[in-house]
Scaffold this active site. Structure first.
Site, short mmCIF file in Angstrom:
data_model
loop_
_atom_site.label_atom_id
_atom_site.label_comp_id
_atom_site.label_asym_id
_atom_site.label_seq_id
_atom_site.Cartn_x
_atom_site.Cartn_y
_atom_site.Cartn_z
N HIS A 50 0.96 -1.12 -0.08
CA HIS A 50 0.06 -0.12 0.01
C HIS A 50 0.93 1.15 -0.07
CE1 HIS A 50 -3.74 -2.13 0.52
NE2 HIS A 50 -3.09 -2.68 1.64
N ARG A 75 7.11 -6.38 2.84
CA ARG A 75 6.09 -6.68 2.38
C ARG A 75 5.80 -6.30 0.87
NH1 ARG A 75 -0.16 -5.44 4.79
NH2 ARG A 75 0.17 -3.61 3.91
N ASP A 89 17.04 -11.48 -3.84
CA ASP A 89 18.38 -11.22 -4.67
C ASP A 89 18.84 -9.69 -4.17
OD1 ASP A 89 18.33 -13.71 -5.76
OD2 ASP A 89 17.80 -13.06 -7.70
N GLN A 152 0.51 -13.40 6.16
CA GLN A 152 -0.57 -12.63 6.77
C GLN A 152 -2.04 -13.08 6.40
OE1 GLN A 152 0.24 -8.60 5.69
NE2 GLN A 152 -1.37 -7.68 7.05
N GLU A 154 -5.69 -12.52 6.95
CA GLU A 154 -6.41 -11.09 7.13
C GLU A 154 -7.63 -11.46 6.35
OE1 GLU A 154 -4.15 -8.16 5.30
OE2 GLU A 154 -2.95 -9.39 3.93
N ASP A 180 -8.15 -5.71 7.06
CA ASP A 180 -8.99 -6.44 6.10
C ASP A 180 -9.49 -7.54 6.66
OD1 ASP A 180 -7.93 -5.78 3.26
OD2 ASP A 180 -5.94 -5.86 4.08
#
Length: 272
Positions: A50, A75, A89, A152, A154, A180
């Site tokens: 987000h 995230r 990487d 997560q 949610e 969420d």
């Protein structure tokens, strides 16, 4: 200046004698990330779901916080094998994978972090910061030791499957997203609703039974302490952008008088 941390977020959770407190880093700014890294908090969540973060800005933030005693967790915007490969990487060691709703999705997240035959991560360590461009001995054989995976939970589907998700080998922890989860329960914007809190507590208890850490997002201190008392091993309790927004609003409220309809007000800021 604090020294950089060693080991993964998984290692920190295993060694901790108290819950670990962290904050979101959403601005996309390496300077703000470094500022937050020196706060004394245990961990930072650099968010790309987000927030305006791409590969280059994530790399810059990892470099900025590297010299501090704080764990950087990143995230991605979604559970994608190619994107996870790129993050790893870059040198991301701690992943928080959003919207993991099933055992299959949890297994896919883990597989994306493992080289074959244990997983599907593409091999490019000679070109990658993760292996310090082939300067880390036996990186291909040891890479899994350097990576932690938190998924997560949610959604109602994830809550229903949480006990099985926790059994997935390579899932090191779960993280509860009340916002969420509230939306999934038909309670949009009501993340402190009793039904949402009950679902979060159910997952915390399931994690304890499975012997794995569980964390939760909770900006309200009362709710945060409630979840800590209920068994949360780690929490996110603020965000860089929220702190700046509320702090700047407080300055405006302190030093600029509101216009109460007085026609004599010419728009010039009040003098105190």
């Amino acid at each position: 200046m604090p020294l950089r941390v060693e080991g993964t977020f998984r290692d920190a959770l295993a060694k901790a004698d108290r819950p670990l407190a962290g904050m979101w880093v959403c601005s996309g700014s390496p300077l703000i990330a470094e500022l937050c890294a020196g706060s004394g908090l245990d961990w930072l969540l650099i968010d790309a779901e987000h927030s305006p973060n791409g590969l280059e800005s994530i790399l810059a933030q990892l470099q900025a916080v590297n010299g501090y005693a704080v764990h950087a967790v990143v995230r991605p915007p979604f559970n994608d094998t190619v994107l996870i490969k790129q993050y790893l990487d870059l040198g991301v060691q701690n992943l928080l994978i959003p919207m993991v709703n099933s055992v299959a999705e949890a297994e896919a997240a883990v597989a994306a972090t493992r080289y074959p035959p244990q997983g599907v991560r593409g091999v490019g360590s000679a070109l990658a910061r993760a292996a310090r461009w082939n300067r880390v001995p036996d990186y291909l054989a040891r890479a899994g030791e350097t990576i932690s995976v938190t998924v997560q939970v949610e959604s109602t589907a994830a809550v229903d499957s949480v006990a099985d998700i926790l059994k997935v080998d390579g899932v090191d922890a779960i993280f509860l997203g009340p916002s969420d989860l509230a939306a999934s329960l038909g309670l949009l914007g009501q993340q402190e609703h009793p039904d949402v809190r009950a679902a979060v507590e159910h997952c915390l208890h399931a994690a304890k039974a499975a012997g794995k850490p569980a964390g939760v997002n909770a900006f309200n201190p009362v709710i945060a302490h409630h979840y800590l008392d209920a068994g949360a091993s780690f929490v996110l309790v603020g965000a860089d952008v929220a702190l700046l927004a509320r702090g700047s609003e407080a300055l405006a409220a302190e030093y600029i008088k509101p216009d109460n309809g007085d026609s004599s007000n010419d728009g010039t800021p009040a003098s105190y």
